[in-house]
Design a protein around this motif. Structure first.
Motif, PDB file in Angstrom:
ATOM      1  N   ALA A 213      -8.553  -9.854  -0.209  1.00  0.00           N
ATOM      2  CA  ALA A 213     -10.000  -9.307   0.250  1.00  0.00           C
ATOM      3  C   ALA A 213     -10.093  -7.630   0.479  1.00  0.00           C
ATOM      4  N   PHE A 214      -8.673  -7.406   1.002  1.00  0.00           N
ATOM      5  CA  PHE A 214      -7.914  -6.189   1.430  1.00  0.00           C
ATOM      6  C   PHE A 214      -8.188  -4.923   0.671  1.00  0.00           C
ATOM      7  N   GLY A 215      -7.870  -5.712  -1.202  1.00  0.00           N
ATOM      8  CA  GLY A 215      -8.070  -4.945  -2.483  1.00  0.00           C
ATOM      9  C   GLY A 215      -9.289  -4.673  -2.590  1.00  0.00           C
ATOM     10  N   VAL A 216     -10.449  -5.380  -2.332  1.00  0.00           N
ATOM     11  CA  VAL A 216     -11.620  -5.045  -3.117  1.00  0.00           C
ATOM     12  C   VAL A 216     -12.076  -3.937  -3.121  1.00  0.00           C
ATOM     13  N   TYR A 217     -12.115  -2.974  -1.324  1.00  0.00           N
ATOM     14  CA  TYR A 217     -12.260  -2.414  -0.509  1.00  0.00           C
ATOM     15  C   TYR A 217     -11.158  -1.565  -0.805  1.00  0.00           C
ATOM     16  N   TYR A 218     -10.145  -1.404  -0.843  1.00  0.00           N
ATOM     17  CA  TYR A 218      -8.711  -0.393  -1.197  1.00  0.00           C
ATOM     18  C   TYR A 218      -7.893  -0.671  -2.619  1.00  0.00           C
ATOM     19  N   PRO A 219      -8.404  -0.319  -3.940  1.00  0.00           N
ATOM     20  CA  PRO A 219      -7.542  -0.912  -5.499  1.00  0.00           C
ATOM     21  C   PRO A 219      -6.493   0.098  -5.368  1.00  0.00           C
ATOM     22  N   GLN A 220      -6.502   1.083  -4.881  1.00  0.00           N
ATOM     23  CA  GLN A 220      -5.341   2.184  -4.977  1.00  0.00           C
ATOM     24  C   GLN A 220      -4.013   1.239  -4.029  1.00  0.00           C
ATOM     25  N   ARG A 221      -4.185   0.840  -3.323  1.00  0.00           N
ATOM     26  CA  ARG A 221      -3.259   0.145  -2.309  1.00  0.00           C
ATOM     27  C   ARG A 221      -3.449  -1.396  -2.778  1.00  0.00           C
ATOM     28  N   ALA A 222      -4.363  -2.266  -3.902  1.00  0.00           N
ATOM     29  CA  ALA A 222      -4.270  -3.271  -4.066  1.00  0.00           C
ATOM     30  C   ALA A 222      -2.844  -4.335  -4.084  1.00  0.00           C
ATOM     31  N   GLU A 223      -2.177  -3.316  -5.587  1.00  0.00           N
ATOM     32  CA  GLU A 223      -1.110  -4.382  -5.578  1.00  0.00           C
ATOM     33  C   GLU A 223       0.438  -4.146  -4.291  1.00  0.00           C
ATOM     34  N   GLN A 224       0.164  -2.924  -3.658  1.00  0.00           N
ATOM     35  CA  GLN A 224       1.277  -3.138  -2.671  1.00  0.00           C
ATOM     36  C   GLN A 224       1.405  -3.639  -1.669  1.00  0.00           C
ATOM     37  N   MET A 225      -0.352  -4.430  -1.403  1.00  0.00           N
ATOM     38  CA  MET A 225      -0.758  -5.360  -0.889  1.00  0.00           C
ATOM     39  C   MET A 225      -0.270  -6.960  -0.890  1.00  0.00           C
ATOM     40  N   ARG A 226      -0.466  -6.889  -2.522  1.00  0.00           N
ATOM     41  CA  ARG A 226      -0.291  -8.553  -2.591  1.00  0.00           C
ATOM     42  C   ARG A 226       1.697  -8.575  -2.946  1.00  0.00           C
ATOM     43  N   ARG A 227       2.120  -7.275  -3.055  1.00  0.00           N
ATOM     44  CA  ARG A 227       4.088  -7.669  -2.584  1.00  0.00           C
ATOM     45  C   ARG A 227       3.982  -7.477  -1.549  1.00  0.00           C
ATOM     46  N   ALA A 228       2.801  -7.487  -0.368  1.00  0.00           N
ATOM     47  CA  ALA A 228       3.406  -7.715   1.103  1.00  0.00           C
ATOM     48  C   ALA A 228       2.891  -8.924   1.420  1.00  0.00           C
ATOM     49  N   ALA A 229       2.533  -9.517   0.687  1.00  0.00           N
ATOM     50  CA  ALA A 229       1.756 -11.149   0.769  1.00  0.00           C
ATOM     51  C   ALA A 229       2.850 -12.163   0.809  1.00  0.00           C
ATOM     52  N   VAL A 230       3.765 -11.437  -0.586  1.00  0.00           N
ATOM     53  CA  VAL A 230       4.179 -12.407  -0.912  1.00  0.00           C
ATOM     54  C   VAL A 230       5.896 -11.965   0.324  1.00  0.00           C
ATOM     55  N   VAL A 231       6.057 -11.204   0.130  1.00  0.00           N
ATOM     56  CA  VAL A 231       7.500 -10.681   1.124  1.00  0.00           C
ATOM     57  C   VAL A 231       7.064 -11.143   2.891  1.00  0.00           C
ATOM     58  N   GLY A 232       6.137 -11.930   3.281  1.00  0.00           N
ATOM     59  CA  GLY A 232       5.490 -12.252   4.327  1.00  0.00           C
ATOM     60  C   GLY A 232       6.162 -13.820   4.003  1.00  0.00           C
ATOM     61  N   ARG A 233       5.616 -14.379   3.096  1.00  0.00           N
ATOM     62  CA  ARG A 233       5.898 -15.317   2.861  1.00  0.00           C
ATOM     63  C   ARG A 233       7.188 -16.049   2.242  1.00  0.00           C
TER      64      ARG A 233
END
Length: 268
Positions: A213-233
């Motif tokens: 959802a975040f990446g839709v609005y901030y595509p330039q940071r989308a991959e970083q946020m996906r990595r953070a989601a993996v780290v969170g799990r």
């Protein structure tokens, strides 16, 4: 991408329930209820709640932790904190299904206060499932994914960053780095979700869905946020991961958040 997590009237739906607890975790939840009842009598405990992946039905055996909230009839004492620590240790050692236990202790008065109406109040009403006692959600309003809710839930990320930097510098074991990485990553991903929540028009606690959802609005940071989601799990004990979260993605997100939603109301 349409928002999710709302009822038919557009209110944020309570996301968990005891009926959704996977069978493999049922004994863990039963034991938690029993330990809490043994350690906190009715004169001390107002109510108890479970939150996180277990009541959402998405917990992973041996990976997910057990998250509990105890609402006390007055402010927590050192004796209360010691009792909670004993419960945490006992449950964690007794059940290999879980990887860690965390118990939040707060007074019912604080949870129902006007100051916490759109933060801890929202947390109880929408993210916590009743385990014991009278449900405080009955005394709280319903919530929509508004800018006010966004500001009051996560408008203070900048205040957490200095503490995380100190903890990262002091961490000298893999277990400490993993625990801190999980905390930091989850907070950052959820802050990313609430940053876009009013535009997205929904709510989720799922880390992957939040990152998308975040990446839709901030595509330039989308991959970083996906990595953070993996780290969170599944957090790795790698200092470089903490550095990216605390010194790059975190500060950018905190500044963008204040620009979009403003700062959270100060607490005493």
């Amino acid at each position: 991408m349409a928002g999710t997590g709302l009822d038919v009237e557009g209110w944020i739906a309570r996301e968990g329930a005891l009926s959704r607890v996977p069978a493999a975790f049922a004994r863990v939840v039963d034991a938690a209820r029993a330990r809490i009842a043994e350690s906190f009598d009715g004169g001390r405990l107002h109510s108890a709640y479970i939150y996180g992946s277990i009541p959402r039905g998405s917990a992973i055996l041996g990976v997910s932790d057990l998250d509990l909230l105890l609402a006390l009839r007055s402010e927590p004492t050192e004796a209360d904190r010691a009792a909670a620590t004993r419960i945490e240790q006992d449950l964690d050692e007794s059940f290999p299904q879980i990887d860690g236990v965390g118990i939040l202790l707060l007074s019912a008065r604080t949870l129902l206060s006007e100051l916490e109406r759109y933060d801890l109040g929202f947390f109880v009403a929408c993210l916590c499932s009743p385990l014991l006692g009278d449900d405080l959600a009955d005394q709280l309003p319903r919530y929509r994914p508004t800018p006010l809710l966004a500001r009051e839930t996560n408008g203070d990320l900048s205040r957490a960053l200095p503490k995380w930097r100190r903890q990262a510098a002091e961490a000298n074991t893999d277990q400490q780095r993993k625990a801190l990485s999980r905390i930091v990553a989850r907070r950052i991903v959820r802050t990313g979700l609430t940053l876009v929540m009013p535009r997205w028009g929904g709510w989720t606690s799922d880390l992957s869905e939040s990152a998308e959802a975040f990446g839709v609005y901030y595509p330039q940071r989308a991959e970083q946020m996906r990595r953070a989601a993996v780290v969170g799990r599944t957090p790795p004990p790698v200092p470089l991961v903490l550095h990216e979260l605390i010194d790059d993605l975190g500060p950018w997100l905190a500044a963008e958040y204040v620009t979009v939603h403003g700062e959270k109301a100060a607490r005493p």
